[in-house]
Design a protein around this motif. Structure first.
Motif, mmCIF file in Angstrom:
data_model
loop_
_atom_site.group_PDB
_atom_site.id
_atom_site.type_symbol
_atom_site.label_atom_id
_atom_site.label_comp_id
_atom_site.label_asym_id
_atom_site.label_seq_id
_atom_site.Cartn_x
_atom_site.Cartn_y
_atom_site.Cartn_z
ATOM 1 N N GLN A 42 0.834 -1.201 0.000
ATOM 2 C CA GLN A 42 0.000 0.000 0.000
ATOM 3 C C GLN A 42 0.871 1.255 0.000
ATOM 4 O O GLN A 42 0.629 2.196 -0.768
ATOM 5 N N ARG A 43 1.884 1.271 0.852
ATOM 6 C CA ARG A 43 2.778 2.440 0.907
ATOM 7 C C ARG A 43 3.510 2.638 -0.406
ATOM 8 O O ARG A 43 3.695 3.771 -0.868
ATOM 9 N N LYS A 44 3.929 1.540 -1.044
ATOM 10 C CA LYS A 44 4.629 1.637 -2.328
ATOM 11 C C LYS A 44 3.705 2.255 -3.375
ATOM 12 O O LYS A 44 4.116 3.149 -4.119
ATOM 13 N N ARG A 45 2.445 1.787 -3.430
ATOM 14 C CA ARG A 45 1.488 2.344 -4.396
ATOM 15 C C ARG A 45 1.262 3.839 -4.136
ATOM 16 O O ARG A 45 1.181 4.633 -5.079
ATOM 17 N N GLU A 46 1.166 4.222 -2.870
ATOM 18 C CA GLU A 46 0.963 5.637 -2.528
ATOM 19 C C GLU A 46 2.156 6.483 -2.958
ATOM 20 O O GLU A 46 1.982 7.591 -3.492
ATOM 21 N N ARG A 47 3.387 5.961 -2.720
ATOM 22 C CA ARG A 47 4.585 6.706 -3.139
ATOM 23 C C ARG A 47 4.631 6.838 -4.654
ATOM 24 O O ARG A 47 4.945 7.916 -5.183
ATOM 25 N N GLU A 48 4.315 5.751 -5.365
ATOM 26 C CA GLU A 48 4.333 5.786 -6.827
ATOM 27 C C GLU A 48 3.321 6.792 -7.356
ATOM 28 O O GLU A 48 3.610 7.551 -8.280
ATOM 29 N N LYS A 49 2.122 6.804 -6.783
ATOM 30 C CA LYS A 49 1.099 7.757 -7.225
ATOM 31 C C LYS A 49 1.559 9.186 -6.984
ATOM 32 O O LYS A 49 1.406 10.052 -7.855
ATOM 33 N N LYS A 50 2.135 9.442 -5.830
ATOM 34 C CA LYS A 50 2.603 10.789 -5.500
ATOM 35 C C LYS A 50 3.673 11.250 -6.497
ATOM 36 O O LYS A 50 3.622 12.378 -7.005
ATOM 37 N N VAL A 51 4.616 10.377 -6.802
ATOM 38 C CA VAL A 51 5.689 10.738 -7.734
ATOM 39 C C VAL A 51 5.132 10.946 -9.141
ATOM 40 O O VAL A 51 5.500 11.902 -9.828
ATOM 41 N N LYS A 52 4.224 10.085 -9.566
ATOM 42 C CA LYS A 52 3.626 10.250 -10.897
ATOM 43 C C LYS A 52 2.857 11.553 -10.981
ATOM 44 O O LYS A 52 2.925 12.254 -12.001
ATOM 45 N N ASP A 53 2.128 11.899 -9.923
ATOM 46 C CA ASP A 53 1.403 13.177 -9.907
ATOM 47 C C ASP A 53 2.371 14.350 -9.998
ATOM 48 O O ASP A 53 2.107 15.332 -10.703
ATOM 49 N N GLN A 54 3.505 14.258 -9.305
ATOM 50 C CA GLN A 54 4.501 15.326 -9.361
ATOM 51 C C GLN A 54 5.100 15.435 -10.767
ATOM 52 O O GLN A 54 5.301 16.545 -11.280
ATOM 53 N N ILE A 55 5.370 14.297 -11.381
ATOM 54 C CA ILE A 55 5.926 14.305 -12.745
ATOM 55 C C ILE A 55 4.921 14.929 -13.710
ATOM 56 O O ILE A 55 5.280 15.769 -14.546
ATOM 57 N N LYS A 56 3.654 14.542 -13.587
ATOM 58 C CA LYS A 56 2.620 15.104 -14.464
ATOM 59 C C LYS A 56 2.509 16.612 -14.275
ATOM 60 O O LYS A 56 2.354 17.353 -15.252
ATOM 61 N N GLN A 57 2.586 17.072 -13.032
ATOM 62 C CA GLN A 57 2.493 18.506 -12.756
ATOM 63 C C GLN A 57 3.671 19.258 -13.381
ATOM 64 O O GLN A 57 3.479 20.291 -14.036
ATOM 65 N N LEU A 58 4.872 18.745 -13.188
ATOM 66 C CA LEU A 58 6.058 19.387 -13.769
ATOM 67 C C LEU A 58 5.987 19.389 -15.290
ATOM 68 O O LEU A 58 6.309 20.392 -15.938
ATOM 69 N N ALA A 59 5.565 18.268 -15.867
ATOM 70 C CA ALA A 59 5.457 18.176 -17.320
ATOM 71 C C ALA A 59 4.406 19.161 -17.835
ATOM 72 O O ALA A 59 4.622 19.834 -18.849
ATOM 73 N N SER A 60 3.290 19.255 -17.129
ATOM 74 C CA SER A 60 2.227 20.179 -17.526
ATOM 75 C C SER A 60 2.727 21.622 -17.518
ATOM 76 O O SER A 60 2.442 22.393 -18.434
ATOM 77 N N GLU A 61 3.482 21.959 -16.500
ATOM 78 C CA GLU A 61 4.038 23.310 -16.416
ATOM 79 C C GLU A 61 5.005 23.603 -17.553
ATOM 80 O O GLU A 61 5.176 24.744 -17.950
ATOM 81 N N ALA A 62 5.618 22.541 -18.092
ATOM 82 C CA ALA A 62 6.541 22.704 -19.212
ATOM 83 C C ALA A 62 5.837 22.529 -20.558
ATOM 84 O O ALA A 62 6.481 22.540 -21.605
#
Length: 84
Positions: A42-62
């Motif tokens: 569960q913790r691994k899935r939560e960390r992966e989701k958080k990182v993917k959301d951060q990547i999507k946000q950074l990519a969107s800003e670019a």
């Protein structure tokens, strides 16, 4: 780089000590291990989701659109079971 891990001999609060573990039945230990693996997953899935959301946000800003493919689960073999 600062080492943030606990000293080797320290016992975290609410942890199971070796004598407590030794007094548990095999079934209770198996249940504890199973619950531990579920929590780790569960913790691994939560960390992966958080990182993917951060990547999507950074990519969107670019101005870049990103998507992720989920890894396929290996289905060969049996589920690992504890030896009796």
């Amino acid at each position: 780089m600062q080492n943030l891990s606990a000293p080797e001999n320290s016992v975290p609060p609410n942890s199971i000590t070796s004598p407590q573990l030794q007094s548990m039945s095999d079934d209770a230990i198996k249940q504890l291990i199973s619950e531990g693996y579920k929590l780790l997953d569960q913790r691994k899935r939560e960390r992966e989701k958080k990182v993917k959301d951060q990547i999507k946000q950074l990519a969107s800003e670019a101005g870049i659109k990103v998507s992720f493919r989920e890894q396929r689960q290996e289905t060969r073999g049996r589920k690992k079971e504890f030896p009796e």
